[in-house]
Design a protein around this motif. Sequence first.
Motif, mmCIF file in Angstrom:
data_model
loop_
_atom_site.group_PDB
_atom_site.id
_atom_site.type_symbol
_atom_site.label_atom_id
_atom_site.label_comp_id
_atom_site.label_asym_id
_atom_site.label_seq_id
_atom_site.Cartn_x
_atom_site.Cartn_y
_atom_site.Cartn_z
ATOM 1 N N CYS A 283 0.876 -1.165 0.000
ATOM 2 C CA CYS A 283 0.000 0.000 0.000
ATOM 3 C C CYS A 283 0.919 1.222 0.000
ATOM 4 O O CYS A 283 2.111 1.104 0.284
ATOM 5 N N GLN B 99 -5.986 5.554 -10.212
ATOM 6 C CA GLN B 99 -6.505 4.183 -10.262
ATOM 7 C C GLN B 99 -7.426 4.105 -11.474
ATOM 8 O O GLN B 99 -8.263 4.985 -11.662
ATOM 9 N N PHE C 236 -5.303 9.891 -6.333
ATOM 10 C CA PHE C 236 -4.790 10.006 -4.969
ATOM 11 C C PHE C 236 -3.647 11.000 -4.989
ATOM 12 O O PHE C 236 -2.740 10.892 -5.815
ATOM 13 N N VAL D 215 -3.258 4.774 -0.679
ATOM 14 C CA VAL D 215 -3.630 3.998 -1.859
ATOM 15 C C VAL D 215 -3.504 2.533 -1.446
ATOM 16 O O VAL D 215 -2.405 2.045 -1.195
ATOM 17 N N TRP E 281 -2.776 0.885 -10.799
ATOM 18 C CA TRP E 281 -2.342 2.126 -10.179
ATOM 19 C C TRP E 281 -1.170 2.637 -10.994
ATOM 20 O O TRP E 281 -0.203 1.912 -11.229
#
Length: 192
Positions: A48, A58, A72, A78, A94
């Motif tokens: 993460c 994303q 983000f 995230v 991502w």
Amino acid sequence: MHEILLKYLSKFGSLTEQEVKDIADNLIVQTFKKGTILLHEGEIATKCYFILQGCIRQYHLTDGEEKTTAFFTEEQAVASFSSASQQIPATHYWSCVEDTVAMVGYLDREQEMYKKFPKLALITRELMEQDFGKTQESFATFIASSPEERYELLLKNRPDLLQRAPQHQIASYLGIKPESLSRIRKRISLKK
């Protein structure tokens, strides 16, 4: 990079100066170049991220077309909870929209960190609860809003994204085509 982390951790009054230093010394901070893919669809999430500087997008691939579902930025986490906790393949990607500096958490070491720093577990929980609440509100607002209202909310709540992400990604995030976004922008600028 280390200074950014220290500054962020110092915001939490529940942590002593020594705890801030000890936690910072135990966290991994990495820099990722713009365009770096941090998670691919089909992979099981093992990490993460907590963004100290930069922007991560994303997105999902649907019939070969990218559908942006989130951006983000600084001081946002995230994480792919369903993939990590259930050990199932992620359904999204991502990608770094710009050069990004982030704390990297290895999900298999999370409990070890919380045992070592109990206050960190409480801070993490508090941040997750706040983030979850914001996500719920955003989703409800998105469903109930027209594309123009979504854009106006983006202008109000996250205007920085308009400078940081390409127009086609912003349009995808709003659930519209780039041409529609151009028309909305034009209408809004004429109103002013």
